[in-house]
Design a protein around this motif. Structure first.
Motif, short mmCIF file in Angstrom:
data_model
loop_
_atom_site.label_atom_id
_atom_site.label_comp_id
_atom_site.label_asym_id
_atom_site.label_seq_id
_atom_site.Cartn_x
_atom_site.Cartn_y
_atom_site.Cartn_z
N UNK A 138 36.65 40.41 34.75
CA UNK A 138 37.56 40.36 35.88
C UNK A 138 38.60 39.29 35.59
N UNK A 139 39.84 39.72 35.47
CA UNK A 139 40.92 38.81 35.13
C UNK A 139 41.66 38.45 36.41
N UNK A 140 41.88 37.16 36.62
CA UNK A 140 42.60 36.67 37.79
C UNK A 140 43.78 35.83 37.35
N UNK A 141 44.66 35.54 38.32
CA UNK A 141 45.84 34.76 37.98
C UNK A 141 45.79 33.37 38.62
N UNK A 142 46.61 32.48 38.07
CA UNK A 142 46.74 31.12 38.60
C UNK A 142 48.15 30.88 39.15
N UNK A 143 48.80 31.93 39.62
CA UNK A 143 50.17 31.79 40.10
C UNK A 143 50.28 30.79 41.25
N UNK A 144 49.31 30.81 42.16
CA UNK A 144 49.36 29.92 43.32
C UNK A 144 49.37 28.46 42.87
N UNK A 183 58.31 30.90 33.39
CA UNK A 183 57.67 31.34 32.13
C UNK A 183 56.61 30.37 31.61
N UNK A 184 55.64 29.99 32.46
CA UNK A 184 54.57 29.12 31.94
C UNK A 184 53.76 29.84 30.87
N UNK A 185 53.06 29.10 30.00
CA UNK A 185 52.25 29.76 28.96
C UNK A 185 51.30 30.78 29.60
N UNK A 186 51.25 31.96 29.02
CA UNK A 186 50.46 33.03 29.62
C UNK A 186 48.98 32.68 29.75
N UNK A 187 48.45 31.93 28.78
CA UNK A 187 47.03 31.60 28.88
C UNK A 187 46.75 30.64 30.04
N UNK A 188 47.80 30.05 30.62
CA UNK A 188 47.62 29.22 31.82
C UNK A 188 47.84 30.04 33.09
N UNK A 189 48.34 31.25 32.95
CA UNK A 189 48.61 32.11 34.11
C UNK A 189 47.42 32.99 34.48
N UNK A 190 46.57 33.31 33.51
CA UNK A 190 45.45 34.20 33.78
C UNK A 190 44.15 33.58 33.27
#
Length: 140
Positions: free
Chosen positions: A72-78, A126-133
């Motif tokens: 289950x992949x989630x995001x850290x956008x918040x 455009x934060x690093x993608x590995x920090x977004x998910x």
């Protein structure tokens, strides 16, 4: 502890030194009380450790691994938006969406389709993608 010696061309060494100095400047700007500076070697080790973490994340997401459960992949956008003082309403306005829809994504109640993910990612700088998910470890 083992030691690795690397040889760098002068221009690469100079770039690495410049990046390390920039990182130290950014850290001092974020925290005025900070007096420590990264040494170039520490910066290189940090970069290598971050790359290793990225590879480990991929291993957990790799569909070819023998894993009976779908990750289950989630995001850290918040979290990213909060750190950048960007409000959900501002993001919704930029994307011509309603704030409750962005809120659902930011609270991981739903995940955006790829096109919307990229739009939100762009609005967040455009934060690093590995920090977004991330993989929700509790659900594995």
């Amino acid at each position: 502890m083992k030691t690795v010696t690397i040889r760098l061309k002068d221009d690469i060494y100079d770039q690495l030194k410049e990046i390390t100095e920039l990182e130290n400047l950014i850290n001092r700007h974020r925290d005025k009380t900070r007096s420590d500076d990264y040494k170039m070697e520490e910066f290189v080790v940090g970069c290598i450790m971050e790359k290793i973490e990225q590879i480990k994340q991929f291993d957990r997401l790799n569909p070819f691994m023998e894993n009976t459960q779908q990750p289950v992949i989630k995001n850290r956008f918040k979290e990213i938006a909060k750190n950048k003082n960007i409000y959900i309403k501002d993001i919704a306005d930029q994307l011509n969406m309603k704030p409750p829809n962005i809120s659902k994504i930011f609270n991981n109640l739903s995940q955006p389709r790829l096109e919307l993910f990229i739009k939100i990612w762009l609005v967040l700088g455009c934060p690093p993608l590995h920090k977004c998910i991330y993989v929700d470890e509790d659900l594995l």
